[in-house]
Design a protein around this motif. Structure first.
Motif, PDB file in Angstrom:
ATOM      1  N   TYR A  94       0.830  -1.203   0.000  1.00 28.87           N
ATOM      2  CA  TYR A  94       0.000   0.000   0.000  1.00 28.87           C
ATOM      3  C   TYR A  94       0.867   1.256   0.000  1.00 28.87           C
ATOM      4  O   TYR A  94       0.620   2.202  -0.753  1.00 28.87           O
ATOM      5  N   ARG A  95       1.906   1.258   0.833  1.00 29.09           N
ATOM      6  CA  ARG A  95       2.787   2.425   0.897  1.00 29.09           C
ATOM      7  C   ARG A  95       3.512   2.665  -0.425  1.00 29.09           C
ATOM      8  O   ARG A  95       3.838   3.794  -0.757  1.00 29.09           O
ATOM      9  N   ARG A 100      -1.029   8.167   0.180  1.00 31.16           N
ATOM     10  CA  ARG A 100      -1.268   7.867   1.586  1.00 31.16           C
ATOM     11  C   ARG A 100      -1.921   8.990   2.367  1.00 31.16           C
ATOM     12  O   ARG A 100      -2.555   8.750   3.384  1.00 31.16           O
TER      13      ARG A 100
END
Length: 138
Positions: A94-95, A100
């Motif tokens: 995800y990062r 983010r």
């Protein structure tokens, strides 16, 4: 139930995928790395049913077959217990692939939290530092 499957939803000439594996956490399950989005034959997406063929069973046969075998597409994952770890494979991915932070304050808070996590990793040996001594941080 059928809501916990990864299947195409079909309405005449339109195919939309129900991709539960992208939002497992909101149902209280462990979040895995989602599979790639299947081919939805973009030619059928958003198509006006008044145009072209009306022989949808033939045109959409592969999607109908997947739907008819939907029990084999069930999402099976353990119940989420506690918080995901910083180095959970899903969060690492995800990062790397997502936006983010939505606000400057969110970015500042996130950068601070990431820094603390990195310091923790340095002191516990998760991140190799070569010859640097970081024992003073402990």
């Amino acid at each position: 139930g059928q809501w916990c499957t990864r299947v195409p939803l079909i309405c005449f000439g339109t195919v939309e995928w129900h991709l539960l594996d992208r939002c497992l956490r909101q149902f209280g399950w462990e979040q895995c790395i989602p599979l790639e989005v299947p081919d939805s034959q973009r030619a059928f997406h958003g198509r006006d049913a008044r145009q072209g063929t009306r022989d949808w069973p033939t045109k959409l046969a592969k999607f109908i077959t997947i739907w008819e075998n939907r029990q084999s597409q069930d999402i099976v994952t353990p119940t989420l217990v506690g918080r995901m770890g910083y180095h959970d494979p899903y969060l690492d991915r995800y990062r790397q692939t997502s936006v983010r932070y939505m606000t400057p304050q969110g970015a500042a808070d996130g950068a601070f939290a990431d820094g603390i996590e990195r310091i923790k990793d340095m002191t516990t040996g998760i991140i190799e530092l070569g010859n640097e001594d970081v024992s003073f941080i402990r």
